[in-house]
Write an enzyme that holds these catalytic residues in place. Structure first.
Site, PDB file in Angstrom:
ATOM      1  N   GLN A  80      27.595   7.151 -28.500  1.00  0.00           N
ATOM      2  CA  GLN A  80      27.448   8.501 -29.035  1.00  0.00           C
ATOM      3  C   GLN A  80      27.962   9.485 -27.995  1.00  0.00           C
ATOM      4  O   GLN A  80      27.542   9.449 -26.840  1.00  0.00           O
ATOM      5  CB  GLN A  80      25.979   8.796 -29.347  1.00  0.00           C
ATOM      6  CG  GLN A  80      25.715  10.221 -29.823  1.00  0.00           C
ATOM      7  CD  GLN A  80      24.260  10.604 -29.645  1.00  0.00           C
ATOM      8  OE1 GLN A  80      23.881  11.202 -28.648  1.00  0.00           O
ATOM      9  NE2 GLN A  80      23.431  10.251 -30.613  1.00  0.00           N
ATOM     10  N   HIS A 139      29.769  16.794 -23.201  1.00  0.00           N
ATOM     11  CA  HIS A 139      28.441  17.256 -22.776  1.00  0.00           C
ATOM     12  C   HIS A 139      27.613  16.085 -22.273  1.00  0.00           C
ATOM     13  O   HIS A 139      27.051  16.115 -21.179  1.00  0.00           O
ATOM     14  CB  HIS A 139      27.735  17.935 -23.949  1.00  0.00           C
ATOM     15  CG  HIS A 139      26.352  18.415 -23.626  1.00  0.00           C
ATOM     16  ND1 HIS A 139      25.255  17.585 -23.619  1.00  0.00           N
ATOM     17  CD2 HIS A 139      25.895  19.652 -23.296  1.00  0.00           C
ATOM     18  CE1 HIS A 139      24.176  18.273 -23.299  1.00  0.00           C
ATOM     19  NE2 HIS A 139      24.537  19.537 -23.104  1.00  0.00           N
ATOM     20  N   HIS A 140      27.524  15.034 -23.061  1.00  0.00           N
ATOM     21  CA  HIS A 140      26.825  13.837 -22.619  1.00  0.00           C
ATOM     22  C   HIS A 140      27.247  12.655 -23.475  1.00  0.00           C
ATOM     23  O   HIS A 140      27.811  12.828 -24.568  1.00  0.00           O
ATOM     24  CB  HIS A 140      25.300  14.006 -22.667  1.00  0.00           C
ATOM     25  CG  HIS A 140      24.719  13.926 -24.051  1.00  0.00           C
ATOM     26  ND1 HIS A 140      24.411  15.043 -24.796  1.00  0.00           N
ATOM     27  CD2 HIS A 140      24.388  12.866 -24.839  1.00  0.00           C
ATOM     28  CE1 HIS A 140      23.928  14.668 -25.970  1.00  0.00           C
ATOM     29  NE2 HIS A 140      23.904  13.350 -26.020  1.00  0.00           N
ATOM     30  N   HIS A 146      17.206  15.308 -17.915  1.00  0.00           N
ATOM     31  CA  HIS A 146      18.111  15.999 -18.841  1.00  0.00           C
ATOM     32  C   HIS A 146      17.413  17.210 -19.449  1.00  0.00           C
ATOM     33  O   HIS A 146      16.337  17.093 -20.042  1.00  0.00           O
ATOM     34  CB  HIS A 146      18.571  15.078 -19.961  1.00  0.00           C
ATOM     35  CG  HIS A 146      19.478  15.777 -20.947  1.00  0.00           C
ATOM     36  ND1 HIS A 146      20.805  16.020 -20.687  1.00  0.00           N
ATOM     37  CD2 HIS A 146      19.243  16.292 -22.182  1.00  0.00           C
ATOM     38  CE1 HIS A 146      21.350  16.654 -21.721  1.00  0.00           C
ATOM     39  NE2 HIS A 146      20.416  16.828 -22.632  1.00  0.00           N
ATOM     40  N   HIS A 174      18.973  21.413 -20.950  1.00  0.00           N
ATOM     41  CA  HIS A 174      20.176  22.219 -21.102  1.00  0.00           C
ATOM     42  C   HIS A 174      20.153  23.333 -20.058  1.00  0.00           C
ATOM     43  O   HIS A 174      19.667  23.127 -18.949  1.00  0.00           O
ATOM     44  CB  HIS A 174      20.278  22.739 -22.528  1.00  0.00           C
ATOM     45  CG  HIS A 174      20.532  21.647 -23.523  1.00  0.00           C
ATOM     46  ND1 HIS A 174      20.471  21.828 -24.885  1.00  0.00           N
ATOM     47  CD2 HIS A 174      20.832  20.332 -23.350  1.00  0.00           C
ATOM     48  CE1 HIS A 174      20.734  20.687 -25.506  1.00  0.00           C
ATOM     49  NE2 HIS A 174      20.952  19.773 -24.588  1.00  0.00           N
ATOM     50  N   HIS A 210      28.599  13.582 -27.283  1.00  0.00           N
ATOM     51  CA  HIS A 210      28.318  14.960 -27.686  1.00  0.00           C
ATOM     52  C   HIS A 210      29.369  15.867 -27.054  1.00  0.00           C
ATOM     53  O   HIS A 210      29.452  15.982 -25.830  1.00  0.00           O
ATOM     54  CB  HIS A 210      26.913  15.352 -27.229  1.00  0.00           C
ATOM     55  CG  HIS A 210      26.573  16.793 -27.511  1.00  0.00           C
ATOM     56  ND1 HIS A 210      25.534  17.431 -26.864  1.00  0.00           N
ATOM     57  CD2 HIS A 210      27.107  17.707 -28.346  1.00  0.00           C
ATOM     58  CE1 HIS A 210      25.455  18.680 -27.295  1.00  0.00           C
ATOM     59  NE2 HIS A 210      26.409  18.872 -28.189  1.00  0.00           N
ATOM     60  N   MET A 226      16.123  20.902 -24.169  1.00  0.00           N
ATOM     61  CA  MET A 226      15.554  19.557 -24.173  1.00  0.00           C
ATOM     62  C   MET A 226      14.805  19.339 -22.875  1.00  0.00           C
ATOM     63  O   MET A 226      15.088  19.989 -21.867  1.00  0.00           O
ATOM     64  CB  MET A 226      16.643  18.498 -24.327  1.00  0.00           C
ATOM     65  CG  MET A 226      17.310  18.521 -25.670  1.00  0.00           C
ATOM     66  SD  MET A 226      18.514  17.212 -25.805  1.00  0.00           S
ATOM     67  CE  MET A 226      19.144  17.577 -27.435  1.00  0.00           C
TER      68      MET A 226
END
Length: 889
Positions: free
Chosen positions: A166, A103-104, A238, A240, A168, A310
């Site tokens: 990180q 996703h990111h 960014h 969704h 996702h 978001m």
């Protein structure tokens, strides 16, 4: 340098033995190799995380160590220690991921990761200390290249020691075969110092609620910028699935300047700004995300899962290395009224082809729809006619019929206002009818590809059209002069700080002679230039400006005092038997003193560590004049820290600025005496004080008796602008500049004028007054010079009261609770307050998810920080209302 990375990486990956041809600093990486965890054999790509490039550069491959997420919306983190102890700079990023599985990704820099394992769930935290976002990726975004000379600083004494990746994993349908994933990012680093340091500014909404079925929902974010100037070169949006367009702006003096706007459904790369945008102290940074709630049966909140939403705008910027701040955030809307004038483009969605929408988002939305039936509401006939396809077709047609608008804007600017207003009115009418609604039920409808391209091109034409209405950003300043007859700019008091006298500072009782100059040395000590027992009186000069009290001899006491800024003790003194009537004082970057003496008509360069006397003297002793070798009562000196050029304001009886080479050779001069009540640019009536603005190559002059400040380009001597306020009264005695701010003091009011003597703080970018201040102990009589330190401390020396005051910057602090989206949040306003902990914020809130918000997961997460982040509270400071015969001083 960044441009050669891809080819080098390819060569190194295909021919691993070829790295021996480089002068490899492998010994530096020995410790790192001993602790490296091998990647899964299923992962493609290099198994060597550190790849030497040459003697100064190396590549770093940061990858997940072969993971298989078992649940949708899994956040995995892994860390890698910087393999060098000394300072290094990241100058290039290359993503190694696909939106089919990821996703990111976010890459952080910090000093201690939350875990030492090969990888961990990010819910456990990202870093134990503050973390800075270095890079963000989503939707198959291409590599990000930084401008030449710009880098993210890591390592050394102040930079991050660890990278934390990180990832996702939103929808895990791609992992049905249980394969292992090694997504990540490759970095190009160099040890060569970079003159400009990159950073990230994040505007993020924390309280947006999107009601079910609502056609259009705006989420607005804004903060006043309160830091050194930054220069924006890239941006990333960014959201969704419900986000339609995200737009970011700088607002200065009511003028909106686009940073960037993009559909969050397109590849979420860092896109370069169309025009360079500088952001200075006092500007507003603003962003708007446009959402739709159509197709949802429940309200959608900000959260870390794919079914949440978001609203993030990432701004990538660079600053001068000595002032660089690596990360700043804004999570509030401190200027909601400002959005009443937001450009219409911010409300117009950007068309997206269905094949460009992220696949796993589609899976997740399908899953969501299976669980919750779509709202089926009958459409009115006019709404049916203005669905997505027809809406864009109508806009396309409208723009296609308005080729004249583009022509007018390009070739006939005087007619652009009328044509622009007509066009915007027509578009606004279309938008109002459509209400910017989108129908999820029709989202999969096929549209003719040629029509889609036509729509896209014409929408882009509209974007370009609107951009022509903004002033060009290649100019550092875009200040509107007041209309004829309306006087000067009036202050709009903004900010939440105020200058106040430091009442515990004993320096106010030093009582030297007439204080003519104040400055700060490289150690931030206060340096005072005073006249001892000499006084500039009415009989000091004859009609030809020749000093009449030469028989008194030079001042027999030390005229230069170095003062401890904390306790006002005298640390050092010098200048005995050198001067007759001291005037101006400045200190260059090497600590040399530059002083003027109006009786001697000379300029002196003094090394404070050299007792042999001046190291350079300009002018002829006791000889007034106006040629290349003479001065007439010179007032001040400024030395360019980059070139060493010397600028002298000359002065009481010459109305000019004179430039010399670093060795004292005459270069040029400009300026002339003003006459009448409307002085022109470049005319002076006692140029009394100088302030350099090095990063803009400008020199500002306090044009004392004209009551104004004039700024010029140091290379061309071209006039840039005038700063003049009614509250200055008739005089501006002295000025001082620190990045983003200009300080000034005025003089005694003339008969019949009411303006008191006071100090001013101005936003340098627009000239507006943002604070006015006066002392508590004693009072200003003739404040003759002013100097400001970069921490906001200000010193003012008075030639009549023989006093030096110290003022410090104070902030308002208030503890209160505010309601955001109906949720009461305790906030502490003021200096040193930390950001809102979103993990705790979302932990026990109905309808909110904590998932992914712990610690520093900003897509969904919080940024815990221990440094001033450049954002502010909703309050604006209101300064006190302004209240204030050329004298011989």
């Amino acid at each position: 340098m960044a441009g050669r990375v891809p080819s080098l990486l390819v060569l190194l990956l295909v021919f691993p033995s070829s790295c021996l041809a480089f002068r490899s600093p492998l010994s530096v990486f020995k410790r790192f190799k001993e602790t490296t965890r091998p990647l899964s054999s299923e992962c493609l790509g290099t198994t060597r995380p550190v790849i030497p490039i040459d003697s100064s550069d190396f590549a770093l491959d940061i990858r997940m160590p072969g993971v298989t997420p078992k649940q949708s919306d899994t956040y995995f983190c892994m860390s890698m220690r910087l393999p060098v102890d000394e300072e290094a700079f990241v100058i290039d990023f290359k993503p190694q991921a696909s939106m089919d599985t990821v996703h990111h990704m976010l890459l952080f820099g910090c000093n201690m990761p939350s875990s030492t394992g090969s990888y961990w769930f990010c819910d456990e935290g990202t870093c134990t200390d503050k973390a800075n976002i270095l890079y963000a990726w989503a939707r198959n975004a291409p590599p990000t290249r930084l401008p030449k000379g710009v880098g993210f600083r890591v390592g050394g004494e102040t930079g991050s020691k660890y990278f934390v990746l990180q990832v996702h994993y939103g929808d895990i349908s791609a992992f049905r075969d249980n394969h292992k994933d090694c997504s990540g990012v490759s970095l190009h680093l160099t040890r060569l110092p970079q003159p400009l340091i990159a950073g990230m500014y994040l505007l993020m909404s924390v309280d947006t609620v999107i009601p079910a079925g609502e056609k259009v929902v705006n989420s607005d974010i804004s903060c006043h910028y309160k830091n050194y100037p930054m220069h924006v070169f890239a941006y990333r949006v960014h959201t969704h699935h419900l986000g339609k367009v995200v737009s970011g702006y700088r607002v200065r003096n009511g003028q909106w300047t686009l940073i960037g706007r993009q559909s969050p459904q397109l590849p979420q790369a860092f896109y370069p700004v169309e025009h360079p945008v500088d952001v200075s102290f006092g500007d507003i940074l603003a962003a708007r995300c446009v959402f739709t709630g159509e197709g949802r049966t429940e309200a959608t909140h900000i959260g870390g899962t794919s079914s949440d939403e978001m609203c993030n705008l990432y701004i990538m910027y660079y600053m001068e290395a000595k002032h660089a701040v690596s990360f700043m955030t804004c999570t509030q809307n401190v200027a909601p009224d400002t959005f009443r004038t937001i450009p219409p483009e911010a409300n117009i969605p950007i068309p997206v082809k269905s094949d460009m929408v992220m696949m796993h988002e589609h899976h997740k939305e399908t899953e969501y729809k299976d669980k919750i039936p779509l709202l089926q509401q009958p459409k009115r006939e006019e709404e049916e006619a203005l669905d997505q396809g027809d809406f864009y077709s109508l806009l396309s047609k409208l723009l296609g019929e308005r080729e004249d608008v583009v022509h007018v804007h390009k070739y006939n600017p005087t007619e652009k206002a009328e044509s622009e207003s007509d066009l915007v009115a027509e578009i606004a009418n279309v938008v109002q009818k459509k209400d910017l609604g989108w129908s999820d039920a029709r989202e999969g409808a096929e549209h003719d590809r040629g029509d889609a391209i036509l729509v896209r091109d014409r929408i882009h034409k509209f974007h370009r059209l609107v951009s022509t209405l903004r002033p060009p950003e290649s100019r550092v300043f875009s200040l509107q002069q007041p209309p004829s007859g309306e006087g000067t700019w009036e202050p709009e008091h903004t900010g939440d700080f105020h200058m106040e006298e430091a009442l515990d500072w004993p320096g106010v009782y030093l009582l030297p002679g007439q204080v003519s100059g104040v400055a700060l040395d490289p150690e931030n000590n206060l340096v005072i230039f005073h006249r001892g027992d000499h006084v500039w009186a009415g009989n000091s000069f004859d009609s030809k400006f020749v000093y009449q009290q030469r028989g008194l001899g030079p001042i027999e006491e030390d005229t230069i005092l170095v003062i401890d800024p904390n306790n006002a003790t005298v640390l050092q003194s010098s200048g005995k038997n050198l001067f007759y009537l001291p005037h101006g004082l400045s200190i260059d970057k090497d600590g040399n003193y530059w002083v003027t003496d109006v009786a001697l008509h000379q300029v002196f360069k003094l090394d404070p560590n050299n007792k042999e006397g001046p190291t350079l003297i300009l002018g002829r002793s006791m000889q007034p004049g106006s040629d290349q070798n003479h001065f007439c009562q010179p007032t001040d000196v400024a030395v360019d820290p980059g070139t060493g050029a010397i600028y002298v304001s000359d002065g009481y009886c010459n109305s000019r600025i004179v430039q010399f080479s670093p060795s004292g050779k005459f270069i040029t001069q400009w300026g002339e005496e003003s006459s009448g009540s409307s002085p022109q640019p470049g005319q002076f009536n006692v140029p009394h004080s100088l302030a350099l603005v090095p990063h803009l190559d400008q020199l500002c002059v306090a044009d004392r008796e004209n009551g104004r400040i004039q700024c010029f380009k140091t290379d061309t001597k071209e006039f840039v602008r005038e700063i003049k306020h009614s509250s200055f009264g008739r005089n501006v005695f002295a000025i001082s500049y620190i990045p983003g701010l200009l300080f000034a003091v005025n003089g005694k009011p003339h008969f019949g004028n009411q303006e008191p003597i006071q100090g001013f703080v101005m936003n340098f970018s627009n000239g507006e007054i943002i604070d006015i201040f006066r002392p508590v102990r004693k009072h200003f009589d003739m404040p003759h010079d002013i100097v400001a330190s970069e921490d906001g401390t200000v010193y003012i020396g008075d030639a009549h009261t023989n006093t030096v005051w110290k003022f410090t910057l104070t902030e308002k602090t208030e503890h209160r609770s505010v309601k955001k989206a109906g949720i009461e949040v305790q906030e502490i306003k003021g200096k040193g307050s930390k950001g809102l902990n979103l993990g705790n914020f979302f932990a026990n809130r109905k309808g909110y998810s904590r998932k992914g918000f712990d610690r520093l997961s900003t897509e969904g997460s919080d940024q815990e920080k221990e440094e001033d982040d450049g954002s502010e509270s909703e309050e604006e400071y209101s300064a006190p209302l302004p209240a204030p015969v050329p004298s011989s001083s």
